[in-house]
Design an enzyme around this catalytic site. Structure first.
Site, PDB file in Angstrom:
ATOM      1  N   ARG A  55       0.810  -1.233   0.000  1.00 25.54           N
ATOM      2  CA  ARG A  55       0.000   0.000   0.000  1.00 25.54           C
ATOM      3  C   ARG A  55       0.835   1.272   0.000  1.00 25.54           C
ATOM      4  NH1 ARG A  55      -2.608  -3.293   3.631  1.00 25.54           N
ATOM      5  NH2 ARG A  55      -4.465  -4.252   2.764  1.00 25.54           N
ATOM      6  N   LYS A 103       3.315  11.188 -11.729  1.00 21.40           N
ATOM      7  CA  LYS A 103       2.478  10.271 -12.510  1.00 21.40           C
ATOM      8  C   LYS A 103       3.258   8.982 -12.708  1.00 21.40           C
ATOM      9  CE  LYS A 103      -0.638  12.976 -15.398  1.00 21.40           C
ATOM     10  NZ  LYS A 103      -0.942  13.396 -16.788  1.00 21.40           N
ATOM     11  N   GLU A 146      10.096  17.192 -25.362  1.00 15.81           N
ATOM     12  CA  GLU A 146       9.293  17.438 -24.143  1.00 15.81           C
ATOM     13  C   GLU A 146       9.743  18.745 -23.479  1.00 15.81           C
ATOM     14  OE1 GLU A 146       6.588  15.870 -22.972  1.00 15.81           O
ATOM     15  OE2 GLU A 146       6.741  13.707 -23.277  1.00 15.81           O
ATOM     16  N   LYS A 149       6.832  22.643 -14.906  1.00 16.76           N
ATOM     17  CA  LYS A 149       6.016  21.471 -14.576  1.00 16.76           C
ATOM     18  C   LYS A 149       5.650  21.472 -13.092  1.00 16.76           C
ATOM     19  CE  LYS A 149       5.321  16.604 -14.971  1.00 16.76           C
ATOM     20  NZ  LYS A 149       5.575  15.346 -15.611  1.00 16.76           N
ATOM     21  N   GLU A 204      -4.614  16.209 -11.720  1.00 15.70           N
ATOM     22  CA  GLU A 204      -5.181  16.518 -13.036  1.00 15.70           C
ATOM     23  C   GLU A 204      -6.711  16.573 -13.045  1.00 15.70           C
ATOM     24  OE1 GLU A 204      -2.938  14.857 -16.423  1.00 15.70           O
ATOM     25  OE2 GLU A 204      -4.857  14.785 -17.454  1.00 15.70           O
ATOM     26  N   ARG A 251      -3.558  20.795 -14.862  1.00 18.52           N
ATOM     27  CA  ARG A 251      -2.441  19.885 -15.185  1.00 18.52           C
ATOM     28  C   ARG A 251      -2.562  19.303 -16.586  1.00 18.52           C
ATOM     29  NH1 ARG A 251       0.900  15.467 -11.603  1.00 18.52           N
ATOM     30  NH2 ARG A 251       2.170  14.749 -13.338  1.00 18.52           N
ATOM     31  N   ASN A 311      -0.329  17.755 -21.063  1.00 22.99           N
ATOM     32  CA  ASN A 311      -0.594  16.717 -22.069  1.00 22.99           C
ATOM     33  C   ASN A 311      -0.655  17.288 -23.478  1.00 22.99           C
ATOM     34  OD1 ASN A 311      -0.824  14.984 -19.915  1.00 22.99           O
ATOM     35  ND2 ASN A 311      -3.054  15.163 -19.808  1.00 22.99           N
ATOM     36  N   HIS A 366      -0.311  15.118 -26.546  1.00 18.17           N
ATOM     37  CA  HIS A 366      -0.428  13.715 -26.140  1.00 18.17           C
ATOM     38  C   HIS A 366      -1.648  12.999 -26.729  1.00 18.17           C
ATOM     39  CE1 HIS A 366       2.810  14.790 -23.527  1.00 18.17           C
ATOM     40  NE2 HIS A 366       2.849  13.616 -22.937  1.00 18.17           N
ATOM     41  N   HIS A 401      -0.206   9.704 -27.939  1.00 16.89           N
ATOM     42  CA  HIS A 401      -0.532   8.382 -27.391  1.00 16.89           C
ATOM     43  C   HIS A 401      -1.150   7.480 -28.457  1.00 16.89           C
ATOM     44  CE1 HIS A 401      -0.536   9.527 -22.824  1.00 16.89           C
ATOM     45  NE2 HIS A 401       0.661   9.504 -23.353  1.00 16.89           N
ATOM     46  N   HIS A 428       8.476   7.998 -27.264  1.00 15.65           N
ATOM     47  CA  HIS A 428       7.411   8.826 -26.691  1.00 15.65           C
ATOM     48  C   HIS A 428       7.570  10.292 -27.120  1.00 15.65           C
ATOM     49  CE1 HIS A 428       4.438  10.224 -23.797  1.00 15.65           C
ATOM     50  NE2 HIS A 428       5.331  11.096 -23.335  1.00 15.65           N
TER      51      HIS A 428
HETATM   52  P1  NAD Z   1      13.167   4.957 -21.818  1.00 19.61           P
HETATM   53  O1  NAD Z   1      13.020   4.900 -20.371  1.00 19.61           O
HETATM   54  O2  NAD Z   1      12.716   3.807 -22.619  1.00 19.61           O
HETATM   55  O3  NAD Z   1      14.694   5.262 -22.155  1.00 19.61           O
HETATM   56  C1  NAD Z   1      15.076   5.374 -23.482  1.00 19.61           C
HETATM   57  C2  NAD Z   1      16.207   4.402 -23.847  1.00 19.61           C
HETATM   58  O4  NAD Z   1      17.442   4.925 -23.379  1.00 19.61           O
HETATM   59  C3  NAD Z   1      16.092   3.028 -23.241  1.00 19.61           C
HETATM   60  O5  NAD Z   1      16.574   2.084 -24.153  1.00 19.61           O
HETATM   61  C4  NAD Z   1      17.014   3.121 -22.026  1.00 19.61           C
HETATM   62  O6  NAD Z   1      17.505   1.875 -21.603  1.00 19.61           O
HETATM   63  C5  NAD Z   1      18.119   3.979 -22.565  1.00 19.61           C
HETATM   64  N1  NAD Z   1      18.848   4.752 -21.579  1.00 19.61           N
HETATM   65  C6  NAD Z   1      18.364   5.364 -20.481  1.00 19.61           C
HETATM   66  N2  NAD Z   1      19.316   6.119 -19.913  1.00 19.61           N
HETATM   67  C7  NAD Z   1      20.427   5.962 -20.658  1.00 19.61           C
HETATM   68  C8  NAD Z   1      21.721   6.505 -20.600  1.00 19.61           C
HETATM   69  N3  NAD Z   1      22.069   7.392 -19.658  1.00 19.61           N
HETATM   70  N4  NAD Z   1      22.627   6.139 -21.521  1.00 19.61           N
HETATM   71  C9  NAD Z   1      22.268   5.269 -22.520  1.00 19.61           C
HETATM   72  N5  NAD Z   1      21.058   4.746 -22.654  1.00 19.61           N
HETATM   73  C10 NAD Z   1      20.142   5.094 -21.722  1.00 19.61           C
HETATM   74  O7  NAD Z   1      12.409   6.239 -22.433  1.00 19.61           O
HETATM   75  P2  NAD Z   1      12.257   7.759 -21.939  1.00 19.61           P
HETATM   76  O8  NAD Z   1      12.204   8.553 -23.172  1.00 19.61           O
HETATM   77  O9  NAD Z   1      13.225   8.101 -20.886  1.00 19.61           O
HETATM   78  O10 NAD Z   1      10.821   7.742 -21.242  1.00 19.61           O
HETATM   79  C11 NAD Z   1       9.658   7.494 -22.003  1.00 19.61           C
HETATM   80  C12 NAD Z   1       8.590   7.011 -21.048  1.00 19.61           C
HETATM   81  O11 NAD Z   1       8.300   8.030 -20.093  1.00 19.61           O
HETATM   82  C13 NAD Z   1       7.292   6.691 -21.741  1.00 19.61           C
HETATM   83  O12 NAD Z   1       6.813   5.450 -21.292  1.00 19.61           O
HETATM   84  C14 NAD Z   1       6.355   7.799 -21.302  1.00 19.61           C
HETATM   85  O13 NAD Z   1       5.024   7.396 -21.240  1.00 19.61           O
HETATM   86  C15 NAD Z   1       6.904   8.144 -19.941  1.00 19.61           C
HETATM   87  N6  NAD Z   1       6.607   9.509 -19.501  1.00 19.61           N
HETATM   88  C16 NAD Z   1       6.086   9.671 -18.264  1.00 19.61           C
HETATM   89  C17 NAD Z   1       5.812  10.941 -17.798  1.00 19.61           C
HETATM   90  C18 NAD Z   1       5.296  11.124 -16.402  1.00 19.61           C
HETATM   91  O14 NAD Z   1       4.911  12.243 -16.055  1.00 19.61           O
HETATM   92  N7  NAD Z   1       5.313  10.107 -15.587  1.00 19.61           N
HETATM   93  C19 NAD Z   1       6.085  12.058 -18.598  1.00 19.61           C
HETATM   94  C20 NAD Z   1       6.626  11.850 -19.855  1.00 19.61           C
HETATM   95  C21 NAD Z   1       6.890  10.563 -20.305  1.00 19.61           C
HETATM   96  N1  GLY Z   2       3.464  14.333 -18.596  1.00 18.94           N
HETATM   97  C1  GLY Z   2       2.206  14.900 -18.221  1.00 18.94           C
HETATM   98  C2  GLY Z   2       2.046  15.064 -16.757  1.00 18.94           C
HETATM   99  O1  GLY Z   2       2.949  14.785 -15.989  1.00 18.94           O
HETATM  100  O2  GLY Z   2       0.999  15.479 -16.319  1.00 18.94           O
END
Ligand code: NAD
Ligand code: GLY
Length: 368
Positions: free
Chosen positions: A121, A143, A185, A225, A235, A239, A243, A246, A250, A263
């Site tokens: 939890r 998120k 982003e 942010k 949200e 907030r 998006n 998005h 998405h 992404h």
């Molecule tokens: P990711 O986590 O897949 O990383 C991208 C690639 O880079 C992967 O292959 C990873 O292994 C590699 N990598 C990571 N760090 C590295 C480094 N320092 N050196 C070499 N390789 C490295 O992708 P991302 O772009 O970081 O994140 C995308 C994800 O984030 C999506 O799933 C998206 O939905 C999510 N997201 C979430 C929020 C939120 O608010 N929670 C906001 C935006 C995106």
């Molecule tokens: N990436 C959108 C949010 O964090 O609300």
């Protein structure tokens, strides 16, 4: 080093941003939490590049560190991989005082955060993001989620971290395509809230890495942010402007198959489409539309989508084949640096605009 505070009552946390700061900064929040067991959640790529990076930082502290290594990539951001975190936590006898450390990009951050939200939890977690996208966006704001085959990030929760350590040196090993996805982003925060940030970003390139620029740009991006999240953590209102891009983004990720487009790339195409609609619906000036479109054209490669018709477009946008509702809240621009939520936007009208967009600008999205 720059430091930013996120002020959510009862869930305040600090974000440190800088070059070569991890060794100095990570220990204190771990010790302050009173934990005696840290579980690092990471992936195979990071484990190879930076073997036991977090455990090395904590080795003198007397805290036990175990590492859960997941497969890499968006295609693994699902319930199957997620449940492996729980298998690991049970195997190493984690308890309610165990601290998770998410060491990776947004995929790891979202999955580790969701595990921290739900294991027993809720247990504390720290974000050590390693991609530019995670630096500017996913590590901040709480998120967390995994994907469902029919919809991106559809299973998740809100869970704020205890601390975020943005160590810039990790960007040295990040592939250029991933850097560009994060840059998109970063641009998003300029488009929706701060035209000066957009101008500042435009004045710098990503190659070679300029850590002074990155530190300031990431700080400003996280500040935008953070202020939005402070106003509306879960949200219910404002907030949603985060998006921007998005709705289509998405759809692209789900329809093309998770991992086909990054992404940031999908959101980049989505931001261009949202700016196009804003211009067509007389919200955004032609001058600002041309500026945004011209700049994105230099960065984005085309997204190719197969066999998309209105019915599928609607299902993907609404995440539900039987949805009664035929409208979405769509994020639009009033001008560069100012966004708003267009409530109840008709999916059919968006589909019409989408067809115009793909016919006029196949260099962004091409329908086949
Ligand atoms: P990711 O986590 O897949 O990383 C991208 C690639 O880079 C992967 O292959 C990873 O292994 C590699 N990598 C990571 N760090 C590295 C480094 N320092 N050196 C070499 N390789 C490295 O992708 P991302 O772009 O970081 O994140 C995308 C994800 O984030 C999506 O799933 C998206 O939905 C999510 N997201 C979430 C929020 C939120 O608010 N929670 C906001 C935006 C995106
Ligand atoms: N990436 C959108 C949010 O964090 O609300």
């Amino acid at each position: 080093m720059n430091t930013l505070q996120i002020n959510l009552p009862g869930r305040e946390y600090k974000i440190d941003i800088g070059l070569n700061i991890l060794d100095e900064q990570l220990l204190e929040p771990v010790l302050l939490s009173g934990t005696d067991h840290v579980v690092v959640v990471t992936n195979t790529v990071l484990q190879d590049l930076y073997p036991n990076c977090i455990s090395k930082v904590l080795q003198e502290s007397g805290v036990r560190v175990t590492t859960c290594v997941l497969p890499d990539g968006e295609a693994y951001k699902n319930l199957d991989t997620f449940s492996k975190i729980f298998d690991f936590l049970m195997k190493v006898s984690a308890n309610r005082k165990t601290m998770l450390v998410a060491f990776g990009g947004g995929v790891i951050g979202d999955m580790a955060g969701f595990a921290a939200a739900t294991f027993m939890r809720g247990i504390p977690f720290i974000q050590v993001p390693t991609t530019l996208l995670a630096h500017v966006d996913s590590s901040v704001g709480g998120k967390t989620a995994v994907n469902h085959p029919l919809g991106k990030n559809t299973i998740g929760s809100f869970k704020q971290p205890e601390y975020v350590c943005i160590e810039l040196s990790f960007l040295k090993t990040l592939p250029f395509r991933e850097l560009k996805a994060g840059y998109l982003e970063l641009l998003k925060h300029g488009f929706i809230r701060d035209a000066n940030l957009f101008e500042f970003i435009q004045g710098h390139t990503l190659k070679p890495l300029d850590f002074e620029f990155l530190e300031e740009a990431i700080f400003r991006s996280c500040a935008i942010k953070g202020r939005v999240v402070e106003q509306d953590e879960t949200e219910t209102g404002v907030r949603a402007i985060l998006n921007f891009g998005h709705t289509l983004g998405h759809l692209i990720e789900t329809h093309a198959g998770y991992g086909t487009y990054l992404h940031g790339e999908a959101v980049g195409a989505g931001m261009c489409f949202a700016a196009f609609v804003s211009w067509r619906w007389n919200e955004l000036s032609e001058k600002d539309w041309k500026r945004i479109c011209g700049y994105l054209r230099q960065i984005l490669a085309p997204v190719i989508l197969h066999s998309l018709d209105l019915e599928l477009f609607r299902d993907l946008i609404l995440h539900d084949k039987k949805a009664q509702k035929q409208a979405v809240n769509f994020i639009m621009l009033k001008k560069l640096g100012e966004s708003f939520i267009q409530q109840d936007t008709s999916v059919e009208k968006l589909w019409d605009e989408f067809n115009q967009f793909t016919a006029l600008y196949p260099e962004f999205v091409e329908l086949r």
